[in-house]
Design an enzyme around this catalytic site. Structure first.
Site, PDB file in Angstrom:
ATOM      1  CE  LYS A  44      56.498  84.021 -27.622  1.00 11.39           C
ATOM      2  NZ  LYS A  44      57.647  82.976 -28.270  1.00 11.39           N
ATOM      3  CB  SER A  61      54.827  73.455 -24.895  1.00 14.57           C
ATOM      4  OG  SER A  61      54.724  74.546 -23.995  1.00 14.57           O
TER       5      SER A  61
END
Ligand SMILES: Cc1ncc(COP(=O)(O)O)c(C=O)c1O
Length: 336
Positions: free
Chosen positions: A45, A272
Site C-alpha cells: 500500500k 493474502s
C-alpha cells in the site's frame, strides 16, 4: 516538495521478485511474486499512498499541514500514517473495530488518530461515510479515496507493472498471467494494464475469498479471514469487464499456504499472500506447468500475530496447500 518526494521514492517500490520453486500435482513449477514487505512500512500500500499524495501535491488538491483522512482495513492506514507524517501532515484513520490489534498499534505509533467504526455504525462503508462527513464539516481535510481514486491504479501501472516486466526480462521471461486479491483493485487493475500494454494476451485475474464472493455476486455476502481483500462492496476503480475471471481461494487454505511458505522456505507472509500464491497456482494449472504466472506477496506476517495465521488450521476437503511441495526460492533483485 518535489525533492521530498524524490527522496522518499527510494523507500517505496523497487522490491525484489521472488521465484518460488515447487512441485504440485506431479510437476515442477515456478511461481513469481513481488516481495512487497520491502516497502517503507512493509506493505504494497505504500506505492498507492505515495503516488496519491504526489499527484495531490502536483495538482494542488492538498496543501501543507492538511489533515489526511482515510477509511481503511489496515495497511493503507499504516502507509498514509507514515508517508503523511514524513510529509508533515496530520493523519486520521477510520477503520472497522474488528481489525487486528497489531494494525491499530502500528498506526497509533506513527502519530495518527484512529477512529474505530463498529458494525452498527456501518463497518467499512460507515468508515468511508464518516471521512466524507469530516471533510464536509472541517476545513483543510484531504481525502485520498483509495477505492475511487484513479491514482491508485496509476501507482501500479507506473511502478509494480514495469518492475515485474523488467525483472522477468532480466531472466529471459515474459509473463503469461497476473493474479491478485482485490482490496481496492488498484494492484490488479494497474499491473494488468501495464502488462497488457506490453503483451496483449497476458491473463489478468482478480482473486477473492471463496467464503465471501463479493466480486462474483456483486454484493457483500459471508465473512472471511483474508485481511486486506474483499471489503464490503465492489470498488469503483475495479473494472471486472477488463479482467479475466475471478479466482476464488478458501481463507483456511490461504492460511495453511502462508504458514507453509514461512515454515518451509522462511518467507514470513500475510494471509493474502498465501491466497495469491494459491491463486497463481490455479491459473498455472489452466495454462500449463511452465506458464509464467506472477502475483504479489502484499505484506509480512507481523501484523497477524494475534490471528488464525499463528494457530493450527484444520485441513478441509478441496484445499490445495497440503498438495504443494515447496522446494526453494530465488530472489531476482530490484531493477537497476
Ligand atoms: C494485505 C493486503 N493484501 C492485499 C491488498 C489488496 O490490494 P489492492 O487494494 O491494491 O487491491 C491489500 C490492500 O489493502 C492488503 O492490505
Amino acid at each position: 516538495m518535489n525533492d521530498r518526494f524524490d527522496r522518499l521514492a527510494a523507500v517505496v517500490g523497487n522490491t525484489p521478485l521472488i521465484a518460488v520453486r515447487l512441485r504440485f500435482r506431479g510437476r515442477s513449477r515456478t511461481v513469481y511474486a513481488k516481495a512487497e514487505s520491502f516497502n517503507l512500512t512493509g506493505s504494497i500500500k505504500d506505492r498507492m499512498a505515495f503516488h496519491i499524495l504526489r499527484r495531490a501535491w502536483q495538482e494542488g488538491t492538498i496543501r501543507p499541514g492538511d489533515l489526511i483522512a482515510e477509511a481503511t482495513s489496515g495497511n493503507t492506514g499504516i502507509s498514509f500514517a507514515a508517508l503523511g507524517r514524513a510529509l508533515g501532515h496530520r493523519v486520521a484513520i477510520y477503520m472497522p473495530d474488528w481489525m487486528s490489534q497489531e494494525r491499530v498499534a502500528v498506526i497509533s505509533s506513527l502519530g495518527a488518530q484512529i477512529v474505530p467504526v463498529s458494525q452498527e455504525q456501518g463497518g467499512f462503508l460507515g468508515s468511508i461515510r464518516l471521512t466524507e462527513e469530516r471533510a464536509a464539516s472541517e476545513p483543510r481535510v484531504f481525502l485520498p479515496r483509495q477505492f475511487s481514486n484513479g491514482a491508485n491504479v496509476e501507482a501500479h501501472e507506473l511502478s509494480t507493472g514495469p518492475e515485474i516486466w523488467a525483472q522477468l526480462a532480466a531472466i529471459g521471461r515474459v509473463p503469461d498471467a497476473f493474479v491478485a486479491g482485490v482490496g481496492t483493485g488498484g494492484t490488479v487493475m494497474g499491473v494488468g494494464r501495464y502488462l497488457r500494454s506490453r503483451r496483449a494476451e497476458v491473463r489478468v485475474h482478480p482473486l477473492e475469498p471463496a467464503e465471501s464472493p463479493t466480486l462474483s455476486t456483486g454484493h457483500k455476502i459471508g465473512r472471511h479471514r483474508i485481511q486486506g481483500i474483499s471489503d464490503e462492496f465492489v470498488p469503483e476503480i475495479l473494472k471486472l469487464a477488463e479482467l479475466d475471471r475471478v479466482i476464488a481461494v478458501h481463507d483456511g487454505d490461504a492460511i495453511l499456504m502462508a504458514q507453509k511458505l514461512a515454515q518451509e522456505l522462511g518467507l514470513a507472509l500475510g494471509i493474502s499472500s498465501g491466497a495469491n500464491f494459491l491463486g497463481a497456482l490455479l491459473v498455472q494449472e489452466e495454462l500449463g506447468a511452465d506458464a509464467v504466472v506472477v502475483t504479489v506477496f502484499c505484506d509480512s506476517n507481523k501484523k497477524y500475530l494475534s490471528t488464525d495465521l499463528v494457530r493450527e488450521e484444520p485441513v478441509r476437503p478441496g484445499y490445495l496447500a497440503p498438495e504443494v511441495e515447496l522446494l526453494e526460492f530465488e530472489a531476482i533483485a530490484r531493477a537497476a
